[in-house]
Design a protein around this motif. Sequence first.
Motif, mmCIF file in Angstrom:
data_model
loop_
_atom_site.group_PDB
_atom_site.id
_atom_site.type_symbol
_atom_site.label_atom_id
_atom_site.label_comp_id
_atom_site.label_asym_id
_atom_site.label_seq_id
_atom_site.Cartn_x
_atom_site.Cartn_y
_atom_site.Cartn_z
ATOM 1 N N ALA A 315 -6.617 -4.407 -3.256
ATOM 2 C CA ALA A 315 -6.455 -3.638 -2.031
ATOM 3 C C ALA A 315 -4.988 -3.238 -1.869
ATOM 4 O O ALA A 315 -4.095 -4.054 -2.079
ATOM 5 C CB ALA A 315 -6.934 -4.448 -0.834
ATOM 6 N N TYR A 316 -4.731 -1.989 -1.504
ATOM 7 C CA TYR A 316 -3.373 -1.443 -1.510
ATOM 8 C C TYR A 316 -2.510 -2.130 -0.460
ATOM 9 O O TYR A 316 -2.894 -2.253 0.702
ATOM 10 C CB TYR A 316 -3.418 0.061 -1.251
ATOM 11 C CG TYR A 316 -2.160 0.776 -1.686
ATOM 12 C CD1 TYR A 316 -1.912 1.003 -3.039
ATOM 13 C CD2 TYR A 316 -1.216 1.192 -0.766
ATOM 14 C CE1 TYR A 316 -0.755 1.640 -3.455
ATOM 15 C CE2 TYR A 316 -0.054 1.836 -1.172
ATOM 16 C CZ TYR A 316 0.169 2.052 -2.521
ATOM 17 O OH TYR A 316 1.320 2.679 -2.934
ATOM 18 N N THR A 317 -1.313 -2.568 -0.896
ATOM 19 C CA THR A 317 -0.400 -3.319 -0.030
ATOM 20 C C THR A 317 1.023 -2.789 -0.205
ATOM 21 O O THR A 317 1.302 -1.999 -1.123
ATOM 22 C CB THR A 317 -0.407 -4.816 -0.390
ATOM 23 O OG1 THR A 317 0.178 -4.983 -1.700
ATOM 24 C CG2 THR A 317 -1.823 -5.388 -0.390
ATOM 25 N N PRO A 318 1.973 -3.244 0.623
ATOM 26 C CA PRO A 318 3.375 -2.855 0.420
ATOM 27 C C PRO A 318 3.916 -3.232 -0.963
ATOM 28 O O PRO A 318 4.807 -2.551 -1.477
ATOM 29 C CB PRO A 318 4.109 -3.609 1.541
ATOM 30 C CG PRO A 318 3.098 -3.716 2.641
ATOM 31 C CD PRO A 318 1.792 -3.943 1.923
ATOM 32 N N GLU A 319 3.399 -4.302 -1.582
ATOM 33 C CA GLU A 319 3.824 -4.647 -2.939
ATOM 34 C C GLU A 319 3.520 -3.508 -3.910
ATOM 35 O O GLU A 319 4.312 -3.189 -4.801
ATOM 36 C CB GLU A 319 3.118 -5.921 -3.409
ATOM 37 C CG GLU A 319 3.510 -7.175 -2.634
ATOM 38 C CD GLU A 319 2.693 -8.376 -3.054
ATOM 39 O OE1 GLU A 319 1.874 -8.244 -3.998
ATOM 40 O OE2 GLU A 319 2.845 -9.452 -2.446
ATOM 41 N N ASP A 320 2.361 -2.887 -3.728
ATOM 42 C CA ASP A 320 1.989 -1.762 -4.580
ATOM 43 C C ASP A 320 2.867 -0.550 -4.294
ATOM 44 O O ASP A 320 3.223 0.195 -5.224
ATOM 45 C CB ASP A 320 0.516 -1.405 -4.372
ATOM 46 C CG ASP A 320 -0.409 -2.559 -4.691
ATOM 47 O OD1 ASP A 320 -0.326 -3.093 -5.805
ATOM 48 O OD2 ASP A 320 -1.209 -2.929 -3.819
ATOM 49 N N GLU A 321 3.214 -0.351 -3.030
ATOM 50 C CA GLU A 321 4.086 0.771 -2.677
ATOM 51 C C GLU A 321 5.445 0.631 -3.376
ATOM 52 O O GLU A 321 6.014 1.610 -3.873
ATOM 53 C CB GLU A 321 4.265 0.843 -1.165
ATOM 54 C CG GLU A 321 4.906 2.124 -0.663
ATOM 55 C CD GLU A 321 4.012 3.340 -0.815
ATOM 56 O OE1 GLU A 321 4.573 4.439 -1.012
ATOM 57 O OE2 GLU A 321 2.772 3.215 -0.732
ATOM 58 N N ILE A 322 5.946 -0.590 -3.468
ATOM 59 C CA ILE A 322 7.213 -0.823 -4.168
ATOM 60 C C ILE A 322 7.047 -0.579 -5.662
ATOM 61 O O ILE A 322 7.895 0.052 -6.305
ATOM 62 C CB ILE A 322 7.706 -2.257 -3.898
ATOM 63 C CG1 ILE A 322 8.026 -2.437 -2.409
ATOM 64 C CG2 ILE A 322 8.942 -2.566 -4.732
ATOM 65 C CD1 ILE A 322 8.284 -3.875 -2.021
ATOM 66 N N ALA A 323 5.937 -1.069 -6.231
ATOM 67 C CA ALA A 323 5.689 -0.851 -7.657
ATOM 68 C C ALA A 323 5.561 0.636 -7.963
ATOM 69 O O ALA A 323 6.059 1.118 -8.998
ATOM 70 C CB ALA A 323 4.434 -1.595 -8.088
ATOM 71 N N LEU A 324 4.904 1.362 -7.069
ATOM 72 C CA LEU A 324 4.757 2.804 -7.244
ATOM 73 C C LEU A 324 6.114 3.502 -7.232
ATOM 74 O O LEU A 324 6.398 4.362 -8.073
ATOM 75 C CB LEU A 324 3.847 3.364 -6.155
ATOM 76 C CG LEU A 324 3.646 4.871 -6.102
ATOM 77 C CD1 LEU A 324 3.056 5.390 -7.415
ATOM 78 C CD2 LEU A 324 2.756 5.249 -4.923
ATOM 79 N N ALA A 325 6.977 3.117 -6.290
ATOM 80 C CA ALA A 325 8.304 3.728 -6.198
ATOM 81 C C ALA A 325 9.132 3.415 -7.444
ATOM 82 O O ALA A 325 9.838 4.286 -7.967
ATOM 83 C CB ALA A 325 9.017 3.239 -4.944
ATOM 84 N N GLU A 326 9.049 2.180 -7.929
ATOM 85 C CA GLU A 326 9.801 1.816 -9.129
ATOM 86 C C GLU A 326 9.306 2.608 -10.331
ATOM 87 O O GLU A 326 10.101 3.088 -11.159
ATOM 88 C CB GLU A 326 9.672 0.318 -9.398
ATOM 89 C CG GLU A 326 10.438 -0.145 -10.626
ATOM 90 C CD GLU A 326 10.290 -1.631 -10.875
ATOM 91 O OE1 GLU A 326 11.310 -2.304 -11.054
ATOM 92 O OE2 GLU A 326 9.136 -2.115 -10.902
ATOM 93 N N TRP A 327 7.987 2.755 -10.434
ATOM 94 C CA TRP A 327 7.425 3.536 -11.534
ATOM 95 C C TRP A 327 7.876 4.995 -11.462
ATOM 96 O O TRP A 327 8.256 5.594 -12.472
ATOM 97 C CB TRP A 327 5.906 3.442 -11.507
ATOM 98 C CG TRP A 327 5.228 4.373 -12.468
ATOM 99 C CD1 TRP A 327 5.259 4.308 -13.832
ATOM 100 C CD2 TRP A 327 4.445 5.517 -12.141
ATOM 101 N NE1 TRP A 327 4.532 5.338 -14.375
ATOM 102 C CE2 TRP A 327 4.010 6.093 -13.361
ATOM 103 C CE3 TRP A 327 4.037 6.087 -10.938
ATOM 104 C CZ2 TRP A 327 3.213 7.232 -13.399
ATOM 105 C CZ3 TRP A 327 3.244 7.225 -10.975
ATOM 106 C CH2 TRP A 327 2.835 7.787 -12.193
ATOM 107 N N ASP A 328 7.874 5.555 -10.253
ATOM 108 C CA ASP A 328 8.321 6.937 -10.099
ATOM 109 C C ASP A 328 9.781 7.081 -10.523
ATOM 110 O O ASP A 328 10.166 8.064 -11.172
ATOM 111 C CB ASP A 328 8.129 7.396 -8.652
ATOM 112 C CG ASP A 328 8.371 8.885 -8.495
ATOM 113 O OD1 ASP A 328 7.509 9.668 -8.918
ATOM 114 O OD2 ASP A 328 9.430 9.256 -7.963
#
Length: 496
Positions: A315-328
């Motif tokens: 389930a999407y969480t702030p941890e994923d938002e950080i991982a997404l930003a790092e990947w970008d």
Amino acid sequence: MARRGLLVGTAATALTLGTVSFADAATGDDAPDRTRTVRGTLPTGSPDYVYLPVEVPRGVREIAVSYTYEKTPVPAGTQGNALDIGIFDERGTELGGRGFRGWSGGARSSFFIRADEATPGYVAGPVRAGTWNIALGPYTVAPEGLPYEVTITLRFGPTGSTPKPVHPPERAKGRGRAWYRGDCHLHSVHSDGKRTPAEIAAAARAAGLDFINSSEHNTYSAHSAWDGLWGDDLLVLTGEEVTTRNGHVIALATDPGTFVDWRYRARDNRFGHYAKAVRRAGGLVVPAHPHATCIGCHWKFGFGEADAVEVWNGAYTPEDEIALAEWDNSLVAAVRTSKPWVPAMGNSDAHREPDKVGLPQTVVLAEELSREAITAGIRAGHSYIAESSAVTLSFGASGGRGLHAGIGERLRVDGDDTPVTVRLEVTGAPGCTAHFVTDQGTLFTATLPESGTGVVEWRTTPVYAAYVRAEVRHPATVPGLPGALAALTNPVFLEG
């Protein structure tokens, strides 16, 4: 009989306890069971893995181990006691060696191994004579230390035979060249999950998945647990969640029976060696939940050896938002340095109810439903991530003289100022918005129709956007924070 476990060596190098001997044990088919118990206390600062050698005589048909430890109350904010366990046979504990016989971490308090059967997480096979090693992993240690007790029981008699393991086939019928949905991060009773492989297979089919990957913590025992569960509609890949003290990595679609060692930290400079071992076994190296906050979960090995990275876990969480930003950010760096880019993927990491298998799922364009084709599609970034099988995307860019590029591809046009049209088709995302993200950030946003089905187009140029990727998001629920993802694509790169 009980004995005290004494550490051999200094605190920095103490890896081995005193040997447990069964030298006085009577042998033979009618010999009685023999039991030894070891008690001791591990201090704070203990090494990651402490070995308890056990001298196993001839004639043993089963070794059974149980253990307990004190969970000392500690003040808020202080780490308490947690102790993992596994075992290596007489072939030794050498890193990457052949001695591995099982690991259950902290998921169970006892296990057994014999020729014909073993506790889930452990590998059946003969209990040969020699020095076995019980591996204790003091995951966290309270300030007062970690008191433990380990009991070893040897049972004598005919050893029986070990069944030949049955592994999943590398190809399913599939639909030819198509988009296939998969979940590559799943846990069963073979590690710390509660579902059986049969329950996982049923949940995968219910979620509309075409493929799954067995990814138990630090063991391959589940590789042979899928007999009768695959089919024309479901490809079962085999792998492992390599669970180190400095982060977790999915060894995705390795050869069945492959053991990938986990007993190292980033400072040991060993990860590259085992990443290469994963690829030699036909697998992909995928750092999992790189910004998870659980102890030991945060990824510290860098992404130089990654074939893909899990930017969306459960389930999407702030941890994923950080991982997404790092990947970008890594995409921007790849464009700037003209170096290879690392594709994104998403998996459920489902362990038990109410964890949903297939939330999220990686949708891969592959030539067929096979191990080789699926891994090739993931490695190339020909994939997107969706929260369920209800969500489908089509994304690409066109420009110049009838040129087109899809997800994970490059659109090469005649010049940096050549107009390019980016097009996203969405179904199954009611109430969501579409976002086009580039190396300059989010440059275009559109609200999808209430039905959740719609087409969004945007015109740009290579000089304005070096790549474009799509996000489909739910409405924000917390002011100032973006809404949770419903879907996410890998990028299309634009070159003039």
